[in-house]
Design an enzyme around this catalytic site. Structure first.
Site, PDB file in Angstrom:
ATOM      1  N   LYS A 149      -7.591  -4.060   7.794  1.00  0.00           N
ATOM      2  CA  LYS A 149      -7.515  -5.414   7.215  1.00  0.00           C
ATOM      3  C   LYS A 149      -8.235  -6.431   8.125  1.00  0.00           C
ATOM      4  O   LYS A 149      -9.204  -6.055   8.780  1.00  0.00           O
ATOM      5  CB  LYS A 149      -6.051  -5.795   6.952  1.00  0.00           C
ATOM      6  CG  LYS A 149      -5.328  -4.730   6.104  1.00  0.00           C
ATOM      7  CD  LYS A 149      -4.032  -5.158   5.526  1.00  0.00           C
ATOM      8  CE  LYS A 149      -3.456  -4.027   4.689  1.00  0.00           C
ATOM      9  NZ  LYS A 149      -2.215  -4.368   4.025  1.00  0.00           N
ATOM     10  N   GLU A 176      -4.450  -7.286  -2.089  1.00  0.00           N
ATOM     11  CA  GLU A 176      -4.691  -8.547  -1.380  1.00  0.00           C
ATOM     12  C   GLU A 176      -5.954  -9.232  -1.899  1.00  0.00           C
ATOM     13  O   GLU A 176      -6.039 -10.461  -1.931  1.00  0.00           O
ATOM     14  CB  GLU A 176      -4.780  -8.282   0.133  1.00  0.00           C
ATOM     15  CG  GLU A 176      -3.398  -7.965   0.713  1.00  0.00           C
ATOM     16  CD  GLU A 176      -3.415  -7.050   1.921  1.00  0.00           C
ATOM     17  OE1 GLU A 176      -4.483  -6.840   2.515  1.00  0.00           O
ATOM     18  OE2 GLU A 176      -2.333  -6.529   2.259  1.00  0.00           O
TER      19      GLU A 176
HETATM   20  P1  13P Z   1       0.809  -1.316   5.204  1.00  0.00           P
HETATM   21  O1  13P Z   1       0.666   0.112   5.630  1.00  0.00           O
HETATM   22  O2  13P Z   1       0.735  -2.289   6.320  1.00  0.00           O
HETATM   23  O3  13P Z   1       2.020  -1.492   4.334  1.00  0.00           O
HETATM   24  O4  13P Z   1      -0.459  -1.659   4.280  1.00  0.00           O
HETATM   25  C1  13P Z   1      -0.811  -0.773   3.281  1.00  0.00           C
HETATM   26  C2  13P Z   1      -2.104  -1.197   2.731  1.00  0.00           C
HETATM   27  O5  13P Z   1      -2.250  -2.248   2.168  1.00  0.00           O
HETATM   28  C3  13P Z   1      -3.252  -0.289   2.955  1.00  0.00           C
HETATM   29  O6  13P Z   1      -4.343  -0.667   2.207  1.00  0.00           O
END
Ligand code: 13P
Length: 256
Positions: free
Chosen positions: A11, A98
């Site tokens: 991210k 997102e």
């Molecule tokens: P998390 O593993 O932090 O819950 O995020 C999952 C995700 O959005 C992977 O693309």
């Protein structure tokens, strides 16, 4: 023998220096062994070049978290799949919740991205998933149907099996609450049944990853499920040891 895909979605974390340290630490953790599992890291755009340099002679794969659907043009701030391919990216994540939520990406845009990535010979990781409210209202399969149908609208039949699906229930992302084994297996199985029947693809050819609070504690249970072919991991991929533990679990399960 099951071949897992374990992908880290970093991210908007890690600048280029931090990314390089993270991938170097990860390599130190995993490079001692022969690996059957495909391991992928998806750093932010600004780190792709630096990470590509470090992993170039290793088995680690590189992916991006997003792309535009055009090859080039006056699209300020955007990056094309061709540019990512040039850097060594083999995978591109698209349709992450997102991006759907914060950047208003709709199914039409996601569908164009999917076609562009496939036409280039790269592997798209198409994220789909329902919100908590939708699950509570028994709308999960309707939401997933819509997301898959719209994304697949213009893709060639031969390309169906090249699409990696990441089932990411929105309520499980970054919350510490993953789907239960029953929820994950039921939904993954449904996704495979739906795609194989609607698009005449072989069920065994389909790859469906689970994403949403997967970590070193719950990965064994989730990866042991019949229709879970790997994980798309956010938070837990930012710690090299934790991510390496997930990879180790995938390795062990694939050998059972
Ligand atoms: P998390 O593993 O932090 O819950 O995020 C999952 C995700 O959005 C992977 O693309």
């Amino acid at each position: 023998m099951k071949k897992f895909l374990i992908a880290g979605n970093w991210k908007m974390f890690t600048n280029v220096f931090e990314s390089k340290i993270l991938v170097e630490t990860l390599l130190a953790e995993i490079s001692k062994k022969e690996m059957h599992t495909t391991v992928l890291v998806c750093p932010p755009f600004t780190s792709l070049c630096g990470v590509a340099e470090i992993i170039k002679d290793t088995d680690l794969k590189l992916g991006a978290q997003n792309c535009h659907f055009e090859e080039k043009g006056a699209f300020t701030g955007e990056v094309s799949p061709q540019m990512l391919q040039f850097l060594g990216c083999e995978y591109i994540i698209i349709g992450h919740s997102e991006r759907r939520t914060h950047f208003k990406e709709d199914d039409e845009i996601i569908s164009k991205k999917l076609s562009a990535i496939l036409d280039l010979g790269l592997t798209p990781i198409l994220c789909i998933g329902e919100t908590f409210e939708q699950r509570m209202n028994n709308l999960t399969n309707d939401i997933l149907t819509n997301q898959i149908e719209k994304a697949f609208e213009n893709i060639k039949k031969a390309h169906i099996k090249k699409v990696v699906i990441a089932y990411e229930p929105v309520w499980a992302i970054g919350t510490g609450i993953s789907a239960t084994s029953e929820q994950a297996q039921e939904t993954h199985s449904w996704i495979k049944d739906f795609i194989s029947s609607k698009y005449e693809a072989n069920r065994e050819d389909l790859t469906v990853l689970y994403g949403g609070s997967m970590n070193d504690k719950n990965c064994h249970e989730l990866l042991s499920l019949a229709d879970v072919d790997g994980g798309l991991i956010g938070g837990a991929s930012l710690n090299a040891e934790t991510f390496a533990t997930i990879i180790e679990n995938a390795e062990k399960i694939s050998k059972i």
